[in-house]
Design a protein around this motif. Structure first.
Motif, mmCIF file in Angstrom:
data_model
loop_
_atom_site.group_PDB
_atom_site.id
_atom_site.type_symbol
_atom_site.label_atom_id
_atom_site.label_comp_id
_atom_site.label_asym_id
_atom_site.label_seq_id
_atom_site.Cartn_x
_atom_site.Cartn_y
_atom_site.Cartn_z
ATOM 1 N N GLY A 10 0.876 -0.999 -0.048
ATOM 2 C CA GLY A 10 0.029 -0.090 -0.045
ATOM 3 C C GLY A 10 0.695 1.054 0.121
ATOM 4 O O GLY A 10 2.236 1.053 0.066
ATOM 5 N N SER A 11 0.247 2.356 -0.064
ATOM 6 C CA SER A 11 0.992 3.725 -0.022
ATOM 7 C C SER A 11 0.385 4.698 0.908
ATOM 8 O O SER A 11 0.648 5.678 0.747
ATOM 9 C CB SER A 11 0.545 4.437 -1.571
ATOM 10 N N SER A 12 -0.439 4.128 2.019
ATOM 11 C CA SER A 12 -0.854 4.915 2.903
ATOM 12 C C SER A 12 0.164 5.842 3.971
ATOM 13 O O SER A 12 -0.160 6.834 4.352
ATOM 14 C CB SER A 12 -1.576 4.106 3.886
ATOM 15 N N ASP A 13 1.466 5.169 3.816
ATOM 16 C CA ASP A 13 2.451 6.036 4.677
ATOM 17 C C ASP A 13 3.165 7.021 3.870
ATOM 18 O O ASP A 13 3.758 7.938 4.338
ATOM 19 C CB ASP A 13 3.603 4.927 5.033
ATOM 20 N N GLN A 71 -7.659 14.871 -12.919
ATOM 21 C CA GLN A 71 -7.379 14.323 -11.583
ATOM 22 C C GLN A 71 -7.016 12.883 -11.884
ATOM 23 O O GLN A 71 -5.915 12.491 -11.118
ATOM 24 C CB GLN A 71 -8.835 14.104 -10.989
ATOM 25 N N LEU A 72 -7.482 12.106 -12.567
ATOM 26 C CA LEU A 72 -6.753 10.626 -12.874
ATOM 27 C C LEU A 72 -5.499 10.859 -13.147
ATOM 28 O O LEU A 72 -4.557 10.117 -12.899
ATOM 29 C CB LEU A 72 -7.904 9.991 -13.725
ATOM 30 N N TYR A 73 -5.204 11.533 -14.294
ATOM 31 C CA TYR A 73 -3.779 11.654 -14.758
ATOM 32 C C TYR A 73 -2.878 12.079 -13.779
ATOM 33 O O TYR A 73 -1.719 11.655 -13.456
ATOM 34 C CB TYR A 73 -3.546 12.422 -16.034
ATOM 35 N N VAL A 77 0.243 9.394 -12.295
ATOM 36 C CA VAL A 77 1.466 9.774 -12.628
ATOM 37 C C VAL A 77 2.407 10.116 -11.343
ATOM 38 O O VAL A 77 3.563 9.582 -11.143
ATOM 39 C CB VAL A 77 1.564 11.214 -13.499
ATOM 40 N N ILE A 78 1.685 10.630 -10.110
ATOM 41 C CA ILE A 78 2.587 10.499 -8.851
ATOM 42 C C ILE A 78 2.643 9.236 -8.329
ATOM 43 O O ILE A 78 3.830 8.736 -7.829
ATOM 44 C CB ILE A 78 1.485 11.273 -7.856
ATOM 45 N N GLU A 79 1.586 8.284 -8.366
ATOM 46 C CA GLU A 79 1.959 6.980 -8.264
ATOM 47 C C GLU A 79 3.180 6.263 -8.837
ATOM 48 O O GLU A 79 3.805 5.663 -8.317
ATOM 49 C CB GLU A 79 0.697 6.020 -7.892
ATOM 50 N N LEU A 80 3.027 6.434 -10.246
ATOM 51 C CA LEU A 80 3.953 5.863 -10.989
ATOM 52 C C LEU A 80 5.216 6.205 -10.632
ATOM 53 O O LEU A 80 6.324 5.484 -10.454
ATOM 54 C CB LEU A 80 3.820 6.315 -12.453
ATOM 55 N N HIS A 84 -6.192 5.317 -7.746
ATOM 56 C CA HIS A 84 -5.095 4.571 -7.246
ATOM 57 C C HIS A 84 -4.980 3.607 -8.312
ATOM 58 O O HIS A 84 -6.017 2.944 -8.747
ATOM 59 C CB HIS A 84 -5.231 4.160 -5.925
ATOM 60 N N ILE A 85 -3.705 2.955 -8.532
ATOM 61 C CA ILE A 85 -3.656 1.647 -9.324
ATOM 62 C C ILE A 85 -4.077 0.541 -8.648
ATOM 63 O O ILE A 85 -3.457 0.234 -7.732
ATOM 64 C CB ILE A 85 -2.040 1.592 -9.605
ATOM 65 N N LYS A 86 -4.938 -0.128 -9.224
ATOM 66 C CA LYS A 86 -5.430 -1.442 -8.709
ATOM 67 C C LYS A 86 -4.812 -2.535 -9.152
ATOM 68 O O LYS A 86 -4.453 -3.470 -8.435
ATOM 69 C CB LYS A 86 -7.183 -1.667 -9.040
ATOM 70 N N GLN A 87 -4.429 -2.613 -10.398
ATOM 71 C CA GLN A 87 -3.811 -3.817 -11.256
ATOM 72 C C GLN A 87 -2.709 -3.206 -12.221
ATOM 73 O O GLN A 87 -3.373 -2.179 -13.095
ATOM 74 C CB GLN A 87 -4.517 -4.767 -11.636
ATOM 75 N N ALA A 88 -1.734 -3.676 -12.459
ATOM 76 C CA ALA A 88 -0.849 -3.424 -13.533
ATOM 77 C C ALA A 88 -0.406 -4.517 -14.337
ATOM 78 O O ALA A 88 -0.210 -5.469 -13.815
ATOM 79 C CB ALA A 88 0.538 -2.467 -13.280
#
Length: 239
Positions: free
Chosen positions: A16-19, A33-35, A39-42, A229-233
């Motif tokens: 996860g990325s909660s931290d 908003q999605l992009y 991109v931040i998560e990527l 959030h990315i659910k699956q890649a």
């Protein structure tokens, strides 16, 4: 070492990325908003830690250069996640240390996306990973699977680099004279396809980080508590 870090990405999918410190956004347009969120998560979680300052990268690389096993373990994954959280929080809004990434939005650079076939029938008849993607497309928008595939093969021009709101890296448009792999590399995004409620979507992206460095993936993303959030890649190609 790149293989080692790639496997860590898979192992730590449940971390996860909660931290990670969340970067605020003022975008109200759903696509922008999605992009921005994706991109931040990527950048922070999927691109081999390329956004981190060199000294932070060295801590991670030196640590894994000394391990005495070839395949990463759960302990490796947990250590890596803890270090990434620590470094992300340190880097947050420290613009002096930001790494630069480039965004490609012009030209027919479908090869820098996920490298998908152009016909949906070919996707269905392809290897297991492509057939799985075909099923995901059909589930998302059962009435127009070919249109979805066309969107995944189309480079987005909807959102220029200067509209992204990032807190740990810079994103600039790719100049004509810039090599795609310089600095943190070049990101190419596809058009986005939403489901009917607009709480799930598909898009593709490619990342070039060197002449033989990079990969392309198709992302299944989900909106949770107002953020994407990315659910699956699904990784389609890697260099």
């Amino acid at each position: 070492m790149r293989h080692f870090l790639s496997v860590l990405l898979v192992l730590c999918a449940a971390c996860g990325s909660s931290d990670f410190r969340s970067c605020p956004t003022t975008h109200t347009n759903p696509t922008k908003q999605l992009y921005n969120d994706v991109v931040i998560e990527l950048i922070e979680q999927r691109l081999y830690d390329a956004y981190l300052p060199r000294e932070d990268q060295q801590v991670i690389w030196q640590h894994f250069a000394t391990v005495d096993h070839l395949e990463p373990t759960a302990a490796d994954s947990q250590w890596h996640h803890a270090q990434k959280v620590h470094f992300q929080q340190q880097l947050y809004q420290d613009t002096v240390r930001f790494q630069t990434f480039y965004l490609r939005t012009v030209g027919a650079y479908t090869a820098q996306l996920a490298g998908l076939p152009t016909q949906f029938t070919a996707l269905q008849a392809g290897p297991k990973i492509l057939a799985r993607l075909a099923a995901r497309i059909t589930a998302l928008t059962p009435q127009s699977p070919q249109a979805v595939l066309d969107s995944l093969n189309t480079v987005q021009r909807h959102m220029p680099a200067q509209e992204f709101q990032l807190c740990t890296a810079k994103l600039l448009p790719l100049p004509a004279t810039q090599r795609a792999h310089e600095a943190g590399g070049t990101i190419t995004l596809s058009s986005v396809v939403f489901n009917a409620p607009q709480d799930q979507a598909l898009l593709a992206y490619g990342w070039q980080c060197g002449p033989r460095c990079g990969f392309g993936e198709v992302l299944w993303v989900e909106k949770v508590n107002g953020r994407w959030h990315i659910k699956q890649a699904e990784q389609i190609w890697i260099a």
